[in-house]
Write an enzyme that holds these catalytic residues in place. Structure first.
Site, PDB file in Angstrom:
ATOM      1  N   GLU A   1       0.793  -1.238   0.000  1.00 47.20           N
ATOM      2  CA  GLU A   1       0.000   0.000   0.000  1.00 47.20           C
ATOM      3  C   GLU A   1       0.827   1.292   0.000  1.00 47.20           C
ATOM      4  O   GLU A   1       0.630   2.154   0.850  1.00 47.20           O
ATOM      5  CB  GLU A   1      -0.961  -0.002   1.200  1.00 47.20           C
ATOM      6  CG  GLU A   1      -1.886  -1.207   1.202  1.00 47.20           C
ATOM      7  CD  GLU A   1      -2.837  -1.246   2.399  1.00 47.20           C
ATOM      8  OE1 GLU A   1      -2.697  -0.397   3.296  1.00 47.20           O
ATOM      9  OE2 GLU A   1      -3.709  -2.113   2.430  1.00 47.20           O
TER      10      GLU A   1
ATOM     11  N   GLU B   1      -6.103 -10.726  -1.266  1.00 51.57           N
ATOM     12  CA  GLU B   1      -6.880 -10.534  -0.026  1.00 51.57           C
ATOM     13  C   GLU B   1      -8.369 -10.506  -0.356  1.00 51.57           C
ATOM     14  O   GLU B   1      -9.113  -9.625   0.085  1.00 51.57           O
ATOM     15  CB  GLU B   1      -6.459  -9.226   0.666  1.00 51.57           C
ATOM     16  CG  GLU B   1      -4.974  -9.168   0.980  1.00 51.57           C
ATOM     17  CD  GLU B   1      -4.570  -7.943   1.803  1.00 51.57           C
ATOM     18  OE1 GLU B   1      -5.444  -7.258   2.354  1.00 51.57           O
ATOM     19  OE2 GLU B   1      -3.358  -7.703   1.890  1.00 51.57           O
TER      20      GLU B   1
HETATM   21  C1  XIL Z   1      -6.228  -6.386   8.392  1.00 53.52           C
HETATM   22  C2  XIL Z   1      -6.509  -7.586   9.294  1.00 53.52           C
HETATM   23  O1  XIL Z   1      -7.357  -8.472   8.624  1.00 53.52           O
HETATM   24  C3  XIL Z   1      -7.141  -7.125  10.594  1.00 53.52           C
HETATM   25  O2  XIL Z   1      -7.264  -8.229  11.507  1.00 53.52           O
HETATM   26  C4  XIL Z   1      -6.296  -6.024  11.233  1.00 53.52           C
HETATM   27  O3  XIL Z   1      -6.957  -5.532  12.381  1.00 53.52           O
HETATM   28  C5  XIL Z   1      -6.046  -4.892  10.257  1.00 53.52           C
HETATM   29  O4  XIL Z   1      -5.465  -5.417   9.073  1.00 53.52           O
HETATM   30  N1  XIL Z   1      -4.937  -4.653   3.758  1.00 53.52           N
HETATM   31  C6  XIL Z   1      -3.919  -5.453   4.213  1.00 53.52           C
HETATM   32  C7  XIL Z   1      -4.150  -6.336   5.391  1.00 53.52           C
HETATM   33  O5  XIL Z   1      -2.859  -5.523   3.581  1.00 53.52           O
HETATM   34  O6  XIL Z   1      -2.989  -6.528   6.149  1.00 53.52           O
HETATM   35  C8  XIL Z   1      -5.271  -5.829   6.256  1.00 53.52           C
HETATM   36  O7  XIL Z   1      -5.515  -6.830   7.256  1.00 53.52           O
HETATM   37  C9  XIL Z   1      -6.504  -5.553   5.426  1.00 53.52           C
HETATM   38  C10 XIL Z   1      -6.221  -4.482   4.393  1.00 53.52           C
END
Ligand code: XIL
Length: 371
Positions: A159, A264
């Protein structure tokens, strides 16, 4: 051929056709797992939380190795957990995660090395650029180095971009300038020479942000630094299916010589009145009951819409099996999804293929039936 023989062959063909059809339907819906159905197409992954890594939930412990052949650490490899102090590291959970993946013969993804969120508090106190560079170097050497040859792929930078494709104004940009991304890949390539290295972000299927990602990747490549893949996170909403942009992105990223991954994947079915885009974990909003329309069960129409959404996505993915190496869901079942608490806390969301009791949803059946 006699009429009798013709009739006989006709009957045999009809029987083969019938058993063939019912046979393949049965295997898709009932007995085969996603990882087996998609074996010759791409890896099917899931993010794992702590309880799952420690195999504390019997249903998850049975389902994960049955359905998935790739795993990503949802939180435990992030800086705040794995590197809590300047010279303090906590590898306990990450070691367990990696050992789990090895034991189950899975493709293991480290998530992530460099990200502006979920940093340990000490990081924001680092003053000089030199000390900050030392922090980044130590972090990558220690973490990627420890799992060299064990983790199969790293989300090296997560990101780094704004929605308009410009560089996100993070502490990394502030202290190190734009080249921190290339530097991070250079360090990771040295620390983990046989590990795939990825740039990972949300909304990079959108034109402006995609252009930014392409610029960033070309810069890394022009510096002669290794990057192997790009992860499109895939935090999407039932109200918008970005199929055309996604298809363009898969083609454009592949043209750069990179593996493309959906890293994701989840699809929110809940309202989003602020038209919030993407997945910035720092944005949070207070909610009311109108924001939580399905507190105990999803409606049939939303469930069907979700199933059709997933079907179209996987149809597209199947068109690009030469380019797509992995599709990873962000969690195993609906009950465990981060989307129950983001961007509003304590809602009930239904973004994945398994419901909170680990039952297959209609979306699962649609995805399975494509094979
Ligand atoms: C999220 C997790 O799923 C949560 O448990 C945590 O509280 C916050 O992060 N983008 C990403 C992930 O790259 O690491 C994030 O994961 C979701 C958005």
């Amino acid at each position: 051929m006699t009429f009798k023989k013709k009739l006989c062959l006709g009957i045999i063909n009809f029987c083969v056709l019938m058993t063939g059809c019912t046979g393949s339907k049965k295997s898709a819906a009932d007995s085969s797992s996603l990882k087996d159905l998609y074996k010759s197409d791409f890896l099917i992954g899931t993010a794992m939380n702590v309880e799952q890594i420690e195999e504390k939930e019997p249903k998850a412990a049975a389902l994960i190795p049955a359905e998935f052949n790739a795993i990503t650490a949802e939180n435990i490899m992030k800086c705040e957990v794995i590197h809590p102090g300047w010279d303090r590291y906590n590898f306990d959970l990450a070691d367990k995660f990696v050992a789990y993946g090895k034991r189950k013969n899975m493709f293991i993804i480290g998530h992530n090395l460099i990200w502006h969120s979920q940093l340990a508090p000490f990081v924001s106190e680092i003053q000089s650029s030199d000390s900050f560079m030392l922090f980044m170097t130590n972090h990558i050497n220690a973490v990627a180095g420890r799992y060299a040859g064990k983790v199969n792929g790293w989300d090296v930078v997560n990101e780094a971009l704004n929605e308009d494709g410009s560089m996100r104004n993070s502490i990394f940009l502030e202290k190190l300038g734009e080249d921190y991304v290339t530097k991070a890949f250079e360090l990771a390539a040295k620390a983990a020479p046989n590990t795939e290295l990825y740039y990972n972000d949300y909304n990079i299927e959108q034109p402006q942000k995609r252009a930014g990602a392409i610029r960033l990747i070309k810069k890394i490549q022009a510096a002669g630094v290794r990057i192997d893949g790009v992860g499109i996170q895939g935090h999407w909403s039932i109200n918008k299916l970005p199929l055309e942009d996604l298809e363009k992105s898969i083609k454009e990223f592949a043209k750069l010589g990179l593996k493309v991954m959906i890293t994701e994947l989840d699809v929110t079915v809940l309202p989003n009145p602020w038209d919030l885009k993407g997945a910035d974990v720092n944005q949070n909003f207070e909610g009311d009951s109108a924001m939580n329309p399905y507190p105990s069960n999803i409606s049939d129409s939303a469930d069907t819409k979700l199933a059709l959404y997933y079907e179209s996505l996987f149809k597209l993915f199947l068109k690009y099996t030469d380019n797509i190496s992995r599709v990873t869901f962000w969690g195993v079942n609906d009950g465990q999804s981060w989307l129950n608490n983001w961007p509003i806390k304590n809602r009930t969301n239904y973004p994945l293929l398994f419901d909170k009791n680990f039952n297959k949803k209609s979306a699962y059946e649609k995805v399975a039936a494509l094979k």
